[in-house]
Design an enzyme around this catalytic site. Structure first.
Site, short mmCIF file in Angstrom:
data_model
loop_
_atom_site.label_atom_id
_atom_site.label_comp_id
_atom_site.label_asym_id
_atom_site.label_seq_id
_atom_site.Cartn_x
_atom_site.Cartn_y
_atom_site.Cartn_z
CG ASP A 280 37.43 34.36 39.15
OD1 ASP A 280 37.61 33.64 40.14
OD2 ASP A 280 38.27 35.17 38.72
CD GLN B 9 44.79 37.01 39.23
OE1 GLN B 9 44.52 35.82 39.18
NE2 GLN B 9 44.60 37.74 40.32
CE LYS C 65 43.49 32.97 41.62
NZ LYS C 65 43.07 34.24 41.02
#
Lengths: 285, 285
Positions: free
Chosen positions: B121, B98, B54
């Protein structure tokens, strides 16, 4: 064959009585009296009737009627200030902003102003998100009422195919999520659905919230299906639903009448949500 | 017959290039450089790889890599403070926490701490509510990536029957909503679905996000169906998906490979969301 009748009027009475007992028990345990703030802006006649009914049932259940009214000319800032006042008031367990609002007001922004903990209509983005994520929260009253009907009549949901006709934010969408969370396999149909009849015929449970009088006929209902009619429309000879009731009653297993089906349950669930909001805000053992 | 290949790797590269152009254009118009704050707690090897990818793609797209790392022993308060710091920092356009987090941490509460405007997200309750209500907002990356694949290959959605297998909050649920908002008739299947094969066979578009290797075989796919495989699992001879690819490729019309299908699109949509968050936060004409 004639479908069994899913009696929403009787069930709503039962739910209201349960809420009244819950209110009494909460107070007996040292809790405050739950209070519902209905907010009516303007003088739409239908809204007047709805709000009056909500207030009456609220009082009958032993809750405080904290009704507030603003003129049709009220500015956005005025309604905002009222909602903020009610949001901050510990006597107010739930806030119900009666819709529709006068056209000059920005209704979605005003709805969002209601804190999720007092959102007894379950209409805010946060309430929608909590439902989508399967987290505890206040659910929209109409789909919550449908779930109560299905449960009261022991309609099995797990593993069944539930078809929801209509995808509104108020009813269709939350309905689909509530059914799915009970392990039904859910299909949402809408105006662009190609084979509406075929899809409905494959349903074990069919919830019709299309807002179109008589859109679901007997051809769309397999024998024995449980049919919930959320629609309510004025017709020359009385109220009718989204379902062609005389024809569908010949094939369905169970059917909600219109009136006397989903309608009364919507208000009953509002009372239930108000009690839930009060007990969550001031927990007592 | 062999299914056409939906090439997620090539499309992800294209999306990344689009994002890079968007970043350059935004800066040229006086905007700030978008910044992605990846937060990694602990040293889970898989998470390390994901975060590294990422960060790399973020830099390649011309965005700031604002990576932050905490030890596996970090307390809830420490992670909370970090998220709050990033939330307040105008250089941070998006925050990616994460997952999974070490078991002693309360992950849902930490996710909720991310402001919706930086929720690249799309995992917070507010983002889920905005999606459920069809309002603008940041969408979860994997289902958003699937939509990009379908659009890139001109797969028709309006009026089709789309079947989603899996009802996770991360993928299945938002996937169903995105497809529905494009006027597909959507059915969500899951572990309790009775006739999974029959339901899948009735799909024009089949998205499989069940998390079970090879659960969808050729018997569950009607000829010509577009099949999207969201699953990714380690198998003795490489990575496999939720779809029995060799068999399904014989009947499907279009199929995403694993790897090289949905996976690369997920990261590409993260970049796209970060740019969208930056431009929404600092609009420039």
């Amino acid at each position: 064959m004639t479908a069994g009748r899913l009696d929403g009027t009787a069930l709503a009475r039962q739910v209201s009585e349960e809420v009244a007992k819950g209110v009494a028990a909460f107070r007996a345990a040292g809790g405050t009296t739950p209070g519902l703030a209905t907010v009516l802006v303007g003088d739409d006649p239908a809204s007047e009737v709805y709000v009056r009914n909500k207030r009456r049932l609220c009082v009958e259940a032993g809750m405080l009627d904290l009704h507030r009214r603003l003129p049709a000319t009220a500015e956005q800032a005025e309604v905002t200030a009222l909602i903020d006042e009610l949001a901050a008031d510990p006597a107010v367990s739930g806030i119900l902003l009666q819709l529709p609002l006068p056209a000059h007001l920005d209704a979605p922004t005003l709805v969002e102003r209601i804190p999720a903990a007092k959102d007894v209509d379950g209409l805010t983005t946060t309430s929608a998100g909590l439902l989508a994520q399967g987290r505890p929260g206040l659910r929209p009253c109409t789909p919550a009422g449908v779930m109560r009907i299905l449960d009261a009549y022991d309609v099995p949901l797990e593993g069944t195919h539930a078809v929801v006709v209509g995808r509104s934010v108020l009813v269709g969408q939350p309905m689909a999520q509530l059914l799915q969370q009970r392990n039904a396999t859910v299909t949402v149909c809408h105006s662009r659905t190609r084979d509406l009849v075929g899809m409905c015929r494959s349903a074990d449970v069919l919830v019709v919230a299309a807002g179109k009088p008589g859109i679901i006929g007997a051809d769309a209902v397999a024998p024995g299906t449980t049919v919930i009619d959320v629609g309510i429309h004025r017709a020359p000879d009385g109220l009718i639903g989204d379902v062609d009731a005389p024809a569908v009653a010949e094939v369905a297993g169970l059917l909600t009448p219109v009136p006397g089906g989903v309608g009364p349950m919507t208000i009953a669930m509002l009372l239930s949500n108000t009690l839930a909001a009060a007990t969550a805000a001031h927990p007592r053992d």
